[in-house]
Write a protein that holds these residues in place. Structure first.
Motif, PDB file in Angstrom:
ATOM      1  N   ILE A 282       0.833  -1.198   0.000  1.00 36.42           N
ATOM      2  CA  ILE A 282       0.000   0.000   0.000  1.00 36.42           C
ATOM      3  C   ILE A 282       0.873   1.255   0.000  1.00 36.42           C
ATOM      4  CG2 ILE A 282      -1.724   1.337   1.283  1.00 36.42           C
ATOM      5  CD1 ILE A 282      -2.765  -1.360   2.343  1.00 36.42           C
ATOM      6  N   ALA A 283       0.578   2.165  -0.919  1.00 35.91           N
ATOM      7  CA  ALA A 283       1.279   3.436  -1.011  1.00 35.91           C
ATOM      8  C   ALA A 283       0.312   4.569  -0.719  1.00 35.91           C
ATOM      9  CB  ALA A 283       1.881   3.615  -2.402  1.00 35.91           C
ATOM     10  N   ILE A 284       0.804   5.588  -0.034  1.00 36.94           N
ATOM     11  CA  ILE A 284       0.051   6.808   0.217  1.00 36.94           C
ATOM     12  C   ILE A 284       0.760   7.916  -0.536  1.00 36.94           C
ATOM     13  CG2 ILE A 284      -0.921   8.358   1.950  1.00 36.94           C
ATOM     14  CD1 ILE A 284      -1.855   5.498   2.269  1.00 36.94           C
ATOM     15  N   VAL A 285       0.034   8.631  -1.382  1.00 38.58           N
ATOM     16  CA  VAL A 285       0.676   9.600  -2.258  1.00 38.58           C
ATOM     17  C   VAL A 285      -0.204  10.826  -2.425  1.00 38.58           C
ATOM     18  CG1 VAL A 285      -0.283   8.468  -4.300  1.00 38.58           C
ATOM     19  CG2 VAL A 285       1.772   9.875  -4.542  1.00 38.58           C
ATOM     20  N   GLU A 286       0.438  11.989  -2.563  1.00 37.43           N
ATOM     21  CA  GLU A 286      -0.302  13.215  -2.817  1.00 37.43           C
ATOM     22  C   GLU A 286      -0.694  13.296  -4.285  1.00 37.43           C
ATOM     23  OE1 GLU A 286       1.300  16.351   0.542  1.00 37.43           O
ATOM     24  OE2 GLU A 286       2.482  16.168  -1.315  1.00 37.43           O
ATOM     25  N   ALA A 287      -1.760  14.044  -4.552  1.00 39.41           N
ATOM     26  CA  ALA A 287      -2.368  14.041  -5.881  1.00 39.41           C
ATOM     27  C   ALA A 287      -1.474  14.617  -6.962  1.00 39.41           C
ATOM     28  CB  ALA A 287      -3.690  14.807  -5.841  1.00 39.41           C
ATOM     29  N   GLY A 288      -0.567  15.533  -6.604  1.00 32.74           N
ATOM     30  CA  GLY A 288       0.267  16.177  -7.602  1.00 32.74           C
ATOM     31  C   GLY A 288       1.540  15.431  -7.930  1.00 32.74           C
ATOM     32  N   CYS A 289       1.697  14.226  -7.414  1.00 35.37           N
ATOM     33  CA  CYS A 289       2.905  13.445  -7.693  1.00 35.37           C
ATOM     34  C   CYS A 289       2.884  12.953  -9.137  1.00 35.37           C
ATOM     35  CB  CYS A 289       2.996  12.258  -6.740  1.00 35.37           C
ATOM     36  SG  CYS A 289       4.530  11.314  -6.917  1.00 35.37           S
ATOM     37  N   ILE A 290       3.977  13.148  -9.852  1.00 38.11           N
ATOM     38  CA  ILE A 290       4.085  12.671 -11.231  1.00 38.11           C
ATOM     39  C   ILE A 290       4.108  11.141 -11.227  1.00 38.11           C
ATOM     40  CG2 ILE A 290       5.625  12.565 -13.233  1.00 38.11           C
ATOM     41  CD1 ILE A 290       6.434  15.452 -12.578  1.00 38.11           C
ATOM     42  N   LEU A 291       3.358  10.545 -12.128  1.00 40.20           N
ATOM     43  CA  LEU A 291       3.197   9.089 -12.154  1.00 40.20           C
ATOM     44  C   LEU A 291       4.533   8.363 -12.214  1.00 40.20           C
ATOM     45  CD1 LEU A 291       1.482   6.531 -12.358  1.00 40.20           C
ATOM     46  CD2 LEU A 291       1.263   6.950 -14.825  1.00 40.20           C
ATOM     47  N   GLU A 292       5.445   8.823 -13.053  1.00 41.72           N
ATOM     48  CA  GLU A 292       6.743   8.151 -13.195  1.00 41.72           C
ATOM     49  C   GLU A 292       7.529   8.199 -11.885  1.00 41.72           C
ATOM     50  OE1 GLU A 292       9.579   7.805 -16.940  1.00 41.72           O
ATOM     51  OE2 GLU A 292       9.750   9.786 -16.010  1.00 41.72           O
ATOM     52  N   ASN A 293       7.464   9.326 -11.183  1.00 43.75           N
ATOM     53  CA  ASN A 293       8.159   9.442  -9.897  1.00 43.75           C
ATOM     54  C   ASN A 293       7.557   8.505  -8.859  1.00 43.75           C
ATOM     55  OD1 ASN A 293       9.645  11.428 -11.139  1.00 43.75           O
ATOM     56  ND2 ASN A 293       8.570  13.133 -10.158  1.00 43.75           N
ATOM     57  N   PHE A 294       6.248   8.410  -8.873  1.00 41.70           N
ATOM     58  CA  PHE A 294       5.551   7.496  -7.974  1.00 41.70           C
ATOM     59  C   PHE A 294       5.975   6.061  -8.245  1.00 41.70           C
ATOM     60  CE2 PHE A 294       0.996   5.801  -6.941  1.00 41.70           C
ATOM     61  CZ  PHE A 294       1.485   5.167  -5.802  1.00 41.70           C
ATOM     62  N   ASP A 295       6.014   5.696  -9.517  1.00 39.33           N
ATOM     63  CA  ASP A 295       6.381   4.322  -9.876  1.00 39.33           C
ATOM     64  C   ASP A 295       7.822   4.013  -9.488  1.00 39.33           C
ATOM     65  OD1 ASP A 295       5.660   1.794 -11.253  1.00 39.33           O
ATOM     66  OD2 ASP A 295       7.258   2.388 -12.624  1.00 39.33           O
ATOM     67  N   GLN A 296       8.720   4.989  -9.659  1.00 39.69           N
ATOM     68  CA  GLN A 296      10.119   4.762  -9.287  1.00 39.69           C
ATOM     69  C   GLN A 296      10.258   4.536  -7.793  1.00 39.69           C
ATOM     70  OE1 GLN A 296      12.880   4.327 -11.361  1.00 39.69           O
ATOM     71  NE2 GLN A 296      13.569   3.566  -9.363  1.00 39.69           N
ATOM     72  N   ARG A 297       9.509   5.299  -7.000  1.00 46.31           N
ATOM     73  CA  ARG A 297       9.548   5.118  -5.547  1.00 46.31           C
ATOM     74  C   ARG A 297       9.029   3.730  -5.170  1.00 46.31           C
ATOM     75  NH1 ARG A 297       8.756   8.288  -0.876  1.00 46.31           N
ATOM     76  NH2 ARG A 297       8.982   6.853   0.895  1.00 46.31           N
ATOM     77  N   ALA A 298       7.980   3.281  -5.861  1.00 46.31           N
ATOM     78  CA  ALA A 298       7.452   1.946  -5.591  1.00 46.31           C
ATOM     79  C   ALA A 298       8.469   0.871  -5.968  1.00 46.31           C
ATOM     80  CB  ALA A 298       6.148   1.741  -6.356  1.00 46.31           C
ATOM     81  N   ARG A 299       9.140   1.060  -7.106  1.00 47.17           N
ATOM     82  CA  ARG A 299      10.114   0.066  -7.574  1.00 47.17           C
ATOM     83  C   ARG A 299      11.332  -0.016  -6.655  1.00 47.17           C
ATOM     84  NH1 ARG A 299       9.148  -2.245 -12.430  1.00 47.17           N
ATOM     85  NH2 ARG A 299       7.404  -1.377 -13.625  1.00 47.17           N
ATOM     86  N   ASP A 300      11.593   1.050  -5.938  1.00 43.35           N
ATOM     87  CA  ASP A 300      12.718   1.032  -4.990  1.00 43.35           C
ATOM     88  C   ASP A 300      12.541  -0.028  -3.908  1.00 43.35           C
ATOM     89  OD1 ASP A 300      13.995   3.065  -6.331  1.00 43.35           O
ATOM     90  OD2 ASP A 300      13.304   4.661  -4.994  1.00 43.35           O
ATOM     91  N   VAL A 301      11.284  -0.411  -3.642  1.00 43.67           N
ATOM     92  CA  VAL A 301      11.024  -1.448  -2.636  1.00 43.67           C
ATOM     93  C   VAL A 301      10.409  -2.706  -3.278  1.00 43.67           C
ATOM     94  CG1 VAL A 301      10.813   0.170  -0.728  1.00 43.67           C
ATOM     95  CG2 VAL A 301       8.772  -0.426  -2.042  1.00 43.67           C
ATOM     96  N   GLY A 302      10.588  -2.839  -4.609  1.00 40.65           N
ATOM     97  CA  GLY A 302      10.153  -4.058  -5.284  1.00 40.65           C
ATOM     98  C   GLY A 302       8.704  -4.078  -5.703  1.00 40.65           C
ATOM     99  N   LEU A 303       8.028  -2.919  -5.709  1.00 44.32           N
ATOM    100  CA  LEU A 303       6.627  -2.844  -6.119  1.00 44.32           C
ATOM    101  C   LEU A 303       6.512  -2.073  -7.429  1.00 44.32           C
ATOM    102  CD1 LEU A 303       5.088  -1.883  -2.642  1.00 44.32           C
ATOM    103  CD2 LEU A 303       5.234  -4.176  -3.645  1.00 44.32           C
TER     104      LEU A 303
END
Length: 486
Positions: free
Chosen positions: A132-153
């Protein structure tokens, strides 16, 4: 009069309020006192009154508003304070994310205040145990995905505009993307949202559970509501584990009948590892390769192309399955040629072809673009129908899209805006789609460009209930006016 620009090479469009004869709503006029109030609230650096074209003009340069003020809040509390003031003053507001939409849903039509969510750009947490990720609405999708991939998601959403679109905008339009066949729509992936209503009241619908059957699932009202009911400021999303093994097949086929047979075979034989199934016809494909010389395709010269991706955890198993799938298809004569790769660089090169197809069409000339869902057996028929209907007036009539979830992107290109073509394609496209029980908007929303055609996909009773909900959430109709319903 209709909008006359849809090319990035074109000059600025005329003001949409004038070209489309839009009657401005009964809203107050912005004054100096309002600007001072917002400067005191946000700080002068986050209150913009000059050089606002980037906020007033839509991605395709088809819509142009005349906003005199852009506000950039940095917190939910600031969003709430802004809306509270605007509601009391009856000042119209348009929420805006990355401004990558294709239906004019995130730009002003008249002089609405632009509420930019660019500063609400944080990934607040990513839990590798729960996913489960908690994210603010203005986060760029690619940045969000990179943060998720940092922990294997991975984020269960992938779009061509991922480097600039915002996750809040994705949720507000219920964006689909290329992996709906694997992960489903956002209604299933988004666990909860935080939204600010027109009154400034913060509605906390956040949840950390897939199963939460406590009353009405109100979060779903905001997924796809395009900022007309409230402004999404935060969300929780279930992110699956990133696949260890990704393979892509790029294949050429001689007919749409063979495309359908190959799709059925992919679902049957690739089943649990199938993550994407994309279709590109030869006109869209050739146009992209001609426009972007850096694109290199492993195969050329076929009427249809399919990009099929698999994602799994066992490289040997996955490679064997996809190679056998290609071999069987070629033996049956359904697949004429193709290539398979699991090399990350080559996978990216093949995906780049698909991602550049829509951009090539709008950069080269004027383009009427339609995003529709159709029954699979009728998926491509409308392209042939429009090709004959437009005749030599059109330079290209082509189709590509997400075959895996029946989402066709239909494109009609011409050198410049052509009134004759416009009359031939609208409302015909929507009438044709409605007759097949399809949807006039598969993933891009209704916005301004499709608001007069909503009745082709929603019956009058449903539309009346939508209007009633709008009045309940936003009685002064200050949120994103002139879109979807009004």
């Amino acid at each position: 009069m209709v909008r006359t620009l849809a090319s990035s090479a074109s000059p600025l469009p005329d003001f949409t309020q004038i070209t489309d004869k839009v009657q401005r709503g009964n809203y107050a006029q912005l004054n100096d006192k309002d600007v001072v109030h917002f400067e005191q609230l946000l700080g002068k650096n986050h209150v913009l009154t000059e050089d606002l074209d980037a906020y007033n003009i839509c991605f395709q340069k088809r819509i142009r508003g005349n906003s005199k003020l852009v506000l950039k809040p940095g917190s939910t509390d600031e969003v709430a304070a802004i809306l509270r003031h605007c509601n009391e003053r009856r000042l119209a507001v348009v929420p805006q994310g990355g401004n990558t939409g294709l239906v004019g849903g995130s730009v002003p039509i008249c002089d609405e205040i632009v509420l930019s969510l660019q500063r609400l750009n944080k990934v607040l947490s990513v839990d590798e145990v729960t996913g489960i990720a908690i994210v603010e609405a203005g986060c760029i999708l690619e940045n969000f995905d990179q943060r998720a991939r940092d922990v294997g998601l991975t984020v269960p959403l992938d779009l061509g505009a991922k480097a600039s679109c915002h996750i809040g905008g994705n949720v507000s339009t219920n964006a689909g993307g290329v992996r709906v066949v694997r992960y489903g729509n956002l209604h299933g992936s988004v666990l909860g949202v935080e939204a600010v209503l027109a009154s400034g009241q913060v509605l906390d619908l956040m949840s950390n559970f897939k199963k939460d059957n406590t009353g009405y699932h109100m979060k779903h009202l905001f997924i796809g509501s395009e900022g007309t009911l409230g402004v999404v400021t935060k969300l929780s999303m279930l992110c699956p584990h990133a696949s260890k093994s990704v393979n892509v097949a790029f294949i050429g086929l001689n007919s749409f009948d063979d495309v359908l047979k190959t799709f059925v075979s992919a679902k049957r034989n690739l089943g649990e590892i199938l993550s994407s199934c994309e279709l590109i016809d030869h006109l869209a494909f050739d146009n992209a390769l001609d426009h972007y010389k850096f694109l290199k395709s492993p195969i050329t010269g076929y009427p249809f192309y399919m990009l099929i991706e698999t994602s799994g955890s066992n490289a040997t198993h996955d490679e064997e399955k996809i190679n056998q799938f290609i071999s069987d298809g070629m033996e049956r004569g359904e697949i004429i040629d193709g290539t398979v790769t699991g090399d990350p660089g080559k996978v990216q090169e093949i995906w780049k072809i698909r991602e550049m197809v829509p951009l090539a069409l709008i950069e080269k000339s004027f383009c009427f673009k339609y995003d529709i869902s159709l029954p699979l057996r009728d998926f491509y028929g409308i392209v042939d129908v429009l090709r004959e209907r437009c005749g030599p007036l059109a330079t290209i009539v082509c189709g590509y899209g997400h075959l895996g979830d029946s989402n066709l992107h239909l494109n009609v290109s011409c050198e410049h805006f052509n009134e004759d073509i416009y009359k031939r394609v609208e409302p015909f496209v929507y009438e044709y789609t409605s007759q097949l029980k399809g949807s006039i908007s598969a993933e891009h929303g209704i916005g301004f460009l499709k608001k007069n055609y909503l009745h082709y996909s929603k019956n009058p009773i449903a539309i009346d209930w939508m209007r009633d909900m709008k009045k309940m959430f936003d009685p002064n109709a200050i949120l994103n006016p002139y879109k979807m319903l009004n």
